[in-house]
Scaffold this motif. Structure first.
Motif, PDB file in Angstrom:
ATOM      1  N   ARG A  51       0.868  -1.184   0.000  1.00 39.11           N
ATOM      2  CA  ARG A  51       0.000   0.000   0.000  1.00 39.11           C
ATOM      3  C   ARG A  51       0.900   1.226   0.000  1.00 39.11           C
ATOM      4  NH1 ARG A  51      -2.299  -5.068   1.476  1.00 39.11           N
ATOM      5  NH2 ARG A  51      -4.575  -4.844   1.564  1.00 39.11           N
ATOM      6  N   ILE A  52       0.731   2.064  -1.018  1.00 42.63           N
ATOM      7  CA  ILE A  52       1.609   3.219  -1.186  1.00 42.63           C
ATOM      8  C   ILE A  52       0.928   4.196  -2.137  1.00 42.63           C
ATOM      9  CG2 ILE A  52       2.876   2.316  -3.189  1.00 42.63           C
ATOM     10  CD1 ILE A  52       5.472   3.305  -1.827  1.00 42.63           C
ATOM     11  N   SER A  53       1.347   5.439  -2.134  1.00 45.22           N
ATOM     12  CA  SER A  53       0.731   6.471  -2.971  1.00 45.22           C
ATOM     13  C   SER A  53       1.491   6.646  -4.283  1.00 45.22           C
ATOM     14  CB  SER A  53       0.708   7.807  -2.230  1.00 45.22           C
ATOM     15  OG  SER A  53       2.024   8.307  -2.053  1.00 45.22           O
ATOM     16  N   ALA A  54       0.830   7.274  -5.253  1.00 44.46           N
ATOM     17  CA  ALA A  54       1.501   7.623  -6.508  1.00 44.46           C
ATOM     18  C   ALA A  54       2.651   8.583  -6.239  1.00 44.46           C
ATOM     19  CB  ALA A  54       0.495   8.255  -7.476  1.00 44.46           C
ATOM     20  N   ARG A  55       2.461   9.505  -5.306  1.00 47.34           N
ATOM     21  CA  ARG A  55       3.536  10.453  -4.962  1.00 47.34           C
ATOM     22  C   ARG A  55       4.759   9.702  -4.449  1.00 47.34           C
ATOM     23  NH1 ARG A  55       1.883  15.396  -1.336  1.00 47.34           N
ATOM     24  NH2 ARG A  55       1.344  16.212  -3.392  1.00 47.34           N
ATOM     25  N   ALA A  56       4.556   8.723  -3.577  1.00 48.44           N
ATOM     26  CA  ALA A  56       5.684   7.962  -3.035  1.00 48.44           C
ATOM     27  C   ALA A  56       6.338   7.114  -4.124  1.00 48.44           C
ATOM     28  CB  ALA A  56       5.217   7.089  -1.880  1.00 48.44           C
ATOM     29  N   LEU A  57       5.546   6.539  -5.015  1.00 46.60           N
ATOM     30  CA  LEU A  57       6.123   5.793  -6.132  1.00 46.60           C
ATOM     31  C   LEU A  57       6.959   6.710  -7.016  1.00 46.60           C
ATOM     32  CD1 LEU A  57       3.203   3.424  -7.193  1.00 46.60           C
ATOM     33  CD2 LEU A  57       5.362   2.770  -6.118  1.00 46.60           C
ATOM     34  N   GLY A  58       6.568   7.979  -7.088  1.00 41.35           N
ATOM     35  CA  GLY A  58       7.373   8.940  -7.827  1.00 41.35           C
ATOM     36  C   GLY A  58       8.753   9.124  -7.219  1.00 41.35           C
ATOM     37  N   VAL A  59       8.851   9.042  -5.906  1.00 45.68           N
ATOM     38  CA  VAL A  59      10.152   9.119  -5.243  1.00 45.68           C
ATOM     39  C   VAL A  59      11.010   7.918  -5.638  1.00 45.68           C
ATOM     40  CG1 VAL A  59      11.328   9.154  -3.012  1.00 45.68           C
ATOM     41  CG2 VAL A  59       9.222  10.469  -3.325  1.00 45.68           C
ATOM     42  N   VAL A  60      10.394   6.738  -5.673  1.00 47.39           N
ATOM     43  CA  VAL A  60      11.120   5.543  -6.121  1.00 47.39           C
ATOM     44  C   VAL A  60      11.586   5.723  -7.558  1.00 47.39           C
ATOM     45  CG1 VAL A  60      10.966   3.063  -6.549  1.00 47.39           C
ATOM     46  CG2 VAL A  60       9.810   4.044  -4.556  1.00 47.39           C
ATOM     47  N   MET A  61      10.695   6.224  -8.421  1.00 45.72           N
ATOM     48  CA  MET A  61      11.049   6.397  -9.821  1.00 45.72           C
ATOM     49  C   MET A  61      12.210   7.362  -9.985  1.00 45.72           C
ATOM     50  SD  MET A  61       8.605   7.457 -13.075  1.00 45.72           S
ATOM     51  CE  MET A  61       7.657   5.929 -13.068  1.00 45.72           C
ATOM     52  N   ARG A  62      12.198   8.447  -9.261  1.00 43.36           N
ATOM     53  CA  ARG A  62      13.300   9.414  -9.372  1.00 43.36           C
ATOM     54  C   ARG A  62      14.596   8.829  -8.852  1.00 43.36           C
ATOM     55  NH1 ARG A  62      12.094  15.244  -7.205  1.00 43.36           N
ATOM     56  NH2 ARG A  62      14.145  15.558  -8.125  1.00 43.36           N
ATOM     57  N   MET A  63      14.518   7.996  -7.814  1.00 40.45           N
ATOM     58  CA  MET A  63      15.721   7.319  -7.325  1.00 40.45           C
ATOM     59  C   MET A  63      16.318   6.444  -8.423  1.00 40.45           C
ATOM     60  SD  MET A  63      16.801   4.077  -6.181  1.00 40.45           S
ATOM     61  CE  MET A  63      15.368   3.211  -5.528  1.00 40.45           C
ATOM     62  N   LEU A  64      15.467   5.720  -9.145  1.00 40.75           N
ATOM     63  CA  LEU A  64      15.956   4.889 -10.241  1.00 40.75           C
ATOM     64  C   LEU A  64      16.575   5.750 -11.338  1.00 40.75           C
ATOM     65  CD1 LEU A  64      12.964   2.368 -10.568  1.00 40.75           C
ATOM     66  CD2 LEU A  64      15.117   2.039  -9.336  1.00 40.75           C
ATOM     67  N   MET A  65      15.931   6.863 -11.660  1.00 42.32           N
ATOM     68  CA  MET A  65      16.461   7.764 -12.682  1.00 42.32           C
ATOM     69  C   MET A  65      17.785   8.384 -12.265  1.00 42.32           C
ATOM     70  SD  MET A  65      12.920   9.665 -13.757  1.00 42.32           S
ATOM     71  CE  MET A  65      11.677   8.839 -14.768  1.00 42.32           C
ATOM     72  N   ASN A  66      17.984   8.537 -10.955  1.00 43.44           N
ATOM     73  CA  ASN A  66      19.219   9.128 -10.433  1.00 43.44           C
ATOM     74  C   ASN A  66      20.292   8.077 -10.172  1.00 43.44           C
ATOM     75  OD1 ASN A  66      18.159  11.723 -10.458  1.00 43.44           O
ATOM     76  ND2 ASN A  66      17.332  11.553  -8.388  1.00 43.44           N
ATOM     77  N   GLY A  67      20.120   6.900 -10.765  1.00 41.76           N
ATOM     78  CA  GLY A  67      21.144   5.874 -10.645  1.00 41.76           C
ATOM     79  C   GLY A  67      21.273   5.286  -9.266  1.00 41.76           C
TER      80      GLY A  67
END
Length: 459
Positions: free
Chosen positions: A308-324
């Motif tokens: 259970r998690i929000s779209a906003r929090a998933l965005g943090v995960v996505m940016r972490m992946l984009m930032n290597g």
């Protein structure tokens, strides 16, 4: 991946909830594009042919959040739910937590890859060495099952025998031939051994979660807090009973206009809660959790779909992946590990000789992540132009998309909380997705990722 809808409630664009994910101020020239996207998404949510109860979306361009919005209701009160409750409606917001279904698999994989980095597990070792019992397909008993084959859905495990059991049930009592709960062995392919054939399998992630518990001695849900959620500062969890009161109050109930556990739809009928409805009583802890021994059976925590998690929090995960692998100044995972994780492991041959694409949903795969080639018949957006990695989700009415072009720093997250009609009948035009999913992704791509005003908003 499943979705849904209901009355529209456009919520504020990104707020500075946490410094790493605060949206830059938007110039006036960007407002028309934002308003157009708001209106287009609202129309999709309220389309009489396929209403959605709730929708939360987020778009990232060039590594920066450029659009965030939520529509509909995370909880439907007694006014439109057929008298199912007396509480008022609760609107969906960017902080609404959803049970994100199979996107959870990719989050589990991130936790696992941290253990690979630490030398606790290896991708090509027989998982029997970690589990403490022999996990072998009896029809191919000389071939080991590895984390790599589990992560790529080529382990020869199948879901026909089930993929979740109570905490008191040990996995070895289900999976080992001759064990008390083995039954007829429906969990094993008779035609393809490990590594030979792709078949999407939820059970594999129950095994992965149990391996993670076994090598660390930590319960899966608590381990994922330590490995992923806490380092990123994210609100979320794998069982509602473990959520703090504030987070539980943000949790979306998932709905369908369909009776629970049947295929009977009634688009003119009431919204029927499918999961995470705690309006009458709070969530109970899983039975047996007080005496559970980690490494016995992680399936009740649902490494396969229960985050259970929000779209906003998933965005943090996505940016972490984009930032290597970096989150601000903190390294979460090594860049080389992410390159290994997202390297292509399997591609459908187009004939079914090397795997089951499930009608075109699964065309290419990495380690614990789906890959979306930008080709006719499998394009995420109308007209093409967006190739991505990530995952899809579909359970209890929700449909979800996590799709990222990591090289360019562009990505989209879609969490739709339920549908009024059967999404299987809402055929897409350029992919295996439902048409309403295609419309949402195309609107986000055109207005937030490809449009010039989106680029201005990210400066």
């Amino acid at each position: 991946m499943n979705e849904r809808r209901r009355s529209l409630l456009g919520m504020a664009l990104l707020g500075a909830v946490e410094p790493l994910f605060a949206m830059p101020s938007s110039p006036a020239t960007a407002l028309p594009a934002r308003q157009a996207l708001d209106a287009e998404l609202a129309a999709i949510v309220n389309d009489p042919a396929m209403q959605l109860t709730s929708l939360s979306v987020l778009a990232i361009r060039g590594g920066q959040a450029v659009y965030e919005q939520a529509f509909g209701r995370r909880y439907i009160g007694s006014d439109n739910s057929g008298g199912a409750g007396a509480l008022p409606d609760r609107p969906a917001t960017p902080d609404t937590l959803f049970r994100i279904a199979s996107i959870s698999k990719m989050m589990t994989t991130l936790g696992l890859m941290r253990l690979v980095e630490a030398g606790r597990v290896a991708l090509d070792t027989d998982v029997s060495d970690y589990l403490g019992f022999s996990l072998r397909n009896p029809h191919f008993a000389d071939q080991p099952i590895t984390l790599r084959t589990l992560l790529t859905h080529t382990s020869s495990l199948r879901d026909e025998g089930g993929y979740s059991w109570p905490l008191a049930t040990a996995l070895k009592d289900v999976l080992v031939p001759g064990a008390p709960l083995y039954g007829e062995g429906g969990m094993w392919s008779r035609r393809a051994g490990p590594g030979a054939y792709f078949t999407y399998c939820n059970l594999g992630w129950g095994v992965i979660g149990t391996v993670m518990e076994r090598v660390t001695g930590e319960r899966f849900d608590l381990l994922m807090q330590r490995l992923l959620l806490q380092p990123l500062g994210l609100e979320g969890g794998y069982h509602p009973s473990a959520l703090p009161p504030a987070a539980l109050g943000k949790l979306a109930t998932l709905y369908r206009k369909r009776t629970v556990d049947t295929e009977v739809w009634n688009a003119a009928g009431p919204w029927i809660p499918q999961v995470d409805d705690y309006s009458a009583r709070p969530p109970a802890s899983p039975a047996g959790i007080a005496t559970y021994v980690p490494g016995t059976n992680a399936t009740p925590f649902s490494p396969t779909g229960g985050l259970r998690i929000s779209a906003r929090a998933l965005g943090v995960v996505m940016r972490m992946l984009m930032n290597g692998g970096m989150h601000g100044s903190t390294r979460i995972v090594q860049r080389a590990t992410l390159e290994r994780m997202f390297a292509r492991q399997w591609t459908h041959d187009g004939k079914g000789g090397n795997g089951d694409s499930l009608g075109g949903f699964f065309n290419a795969w990495g380690l614990g992540n789906a890959q979306f080639p930008d080709r006719p018949g499998m394009a995420l957006v109308e007209g093409g132009g967006f190739e991505a990695v990530g995952h899809l989700g579909d359970a209890y009415g929700l449909r979800s998309v996590f799709a990222a072009d990591l090289a360019r720093g562009n990505g989209m997250i879609v969490l739709a909380g339920g549908t009024s009609s059967d999404p299987a009948l809402d055929k897409g035009r350029h992919s295996a997705l439902a048409r309403y999913e295609e419309r949402i992704l195309t609107a986000l791509y055109r207005h937030a990722l490809a449009g010039p005003s989106a680029g201005q908003a990210a400066t």
